[in-house]
Motif scaffolding. Sequence first.
Motif, PDB file in Angstrom:
ATOM      1  N   UNK A  25       1.008  -1.239   0.108  1.00 32.68           N
ATOM      2  CA  UNK A  25      -0.051  -0.052  -0.064  1.00 32.68           C
ATOM      3  C   UNK A  25       0.856   1.390   0.074  1.00 32.68           C
ATOM      4  N   UNK A  26       0.462   2.520  -0.740  1.00 33.99           N
ATOM      5  CA  UNK A  26       1.111   3.468  -0.847  1.00 33.99           C
ATOM      6  C   UNK A  26       0.233   4.818  -0.828  1.00 33.99           C
ATOM      7  N   UNK A  27       0.647   5.722  -0.508  1.00 34.28           N
ATOM      8  CA  UNK A  27      -0.044   7.082  -0.527  1.00 34.28           C
ATOM      9  C   UNK A  27       0.639   8.212  -0.655  1.00 34.28           C
ATOM     10  N   UNK A  28       0.292   9.241  -1.340  1.00 36.88           N
ATOM     11  CA  UNK A  28       0.973  10.598  -1.652  1.00 36.88           C
ATOM     12  C   UNK A  28       0.660  11.346  -0.159  1.00 36.88           C
ATOM     13  N   UNK A  29       1.559  11.864   0.255  1.00 38.17           N
ATOM     14  CA  UNK A  29       1.661  12.720   1.580  1.00 38.17           C
ATOM     15  C   UNK A  29       1.112  14.191   1.287  1.00 38.17           C
ATOM     16  N   UNK A  30       0.163  14.835   2.130  1.00 41.63           N
ATOM     17  CA  UNK A  30      -0.378  16.179   2.100  1.00 41.63           C
ATOM     18  C   UNK A  30       0.292  16.853   3.063  1.00 41.63           C
ATOM     19  N   UNK A  31      -0.163  18.087   3.260  1.00 42.95           N
ATOM     20  CA  UNK A  31       0.220  18.851   4.638  1.00 42.95           C
ATOM     21  C   UNK A  31      -0.240  18.259   5.992  1.00 42.95           C
ATOM     22  N   UNK A  32      -1.568  17.944   6.014  1.00 47.70           N
ATOM     23  CA  UNK A  32      -1.883  17.084   6.990  1.00 47.70           C
ATOM     24  C   UNK A  32      -2.458  15.728   7.051  1.00 47.70           C
ATOM     25  N   UNK A  33      -1.856  14.694   7.172  1.00 46.92           N
ATOM     26  CA  UNK A  33      -2.151  13.340   7.104  1.00 46.92           C
ATOM     27  C   UNK A  33      -2.912  12.592   8.156  1.00 46.92           C
ATOM     28  N   UNK A  34      -3.972  12.485   8.139  1.00 50.03           N
ATOM     29  CA  UNK A  34      -4.936  11.700   9.155  1.00 50.03           C
ATOM     30  C   UNK A  34      -4.797  10.494   8.993  1.00 50.03           C
ATOM     31  N   UNK A  35      -4.481   9.540  10.059  1.00 48.85           N
ATOM     32  CA  UNK A  35      -4.697   7.944   9.881  1.00 48.85           C
ATOM     33  C   UNK A  35      -5.743   7.815  10.918  1.00 48.85           C
TER      34      UNK A  35
END
Length: 211
Positions: A25-35
């Motif tokens: 799994x991969x994701x592009x990071x933003x300024x605010x990344x909520x898990x």
Amino acid sequence: MIHLKKIKIVETSEGYGEEVLKKGFEFECGHVNLMVGDQGCGKSTLLRMISNNSKHLEITLADHVITKGIQSYYFDTEKDNPRVKDPQMYTSLSGKDEGIGYVGALTSRFRSHGEIMENMILDPLKDAKDCVVILDEPESGLSIKNQFRLIKEISAAVERGCQFFIATHCYPLIEAYDVMSLEHWKTMKGEDFIKLAREKRYDGTEKDNSD
């Protein structure tokens, strides 16, 4: 400012709950990344791996980080609470020692959990700039008023070049941003995640909306 551009889970193991994470799994990071997601889905584990630059992750860094480096700060609401942590071990977001001393640790026993979290998370965020901030359930113990203040402080820190990775169950926080659901393994609008959570029954099955 984006300091970490992309994160991919390239390997998992039996350690620290990593077996619940989805390999590949991969994701592009933003300024605010909520898990977000239910208990035990791997939120805190993933934050800890990001903080440790785990070999099980492939982290794509921004060019300025590769050339100049970047400071990061990890705050675990449970482990970093002065009621349970050595008071001499604190480090502030400015990089300076923020040990509250044994008198301060004793005094904290007579304050509410929310008051302590306000001092340990909300106040230091005012000085945060040009760094990566990793927070594990920062809303713990905070009043509704201070949960909205948390959003305000995060937004202000983003303007000062901070990037956030946060594990949370905070309704106002989730409603304010896009989220990375570790239940669905995709990015979605916070309001969409809330809708899905509301429609799920306590036994884990989906609610029947046929009527």
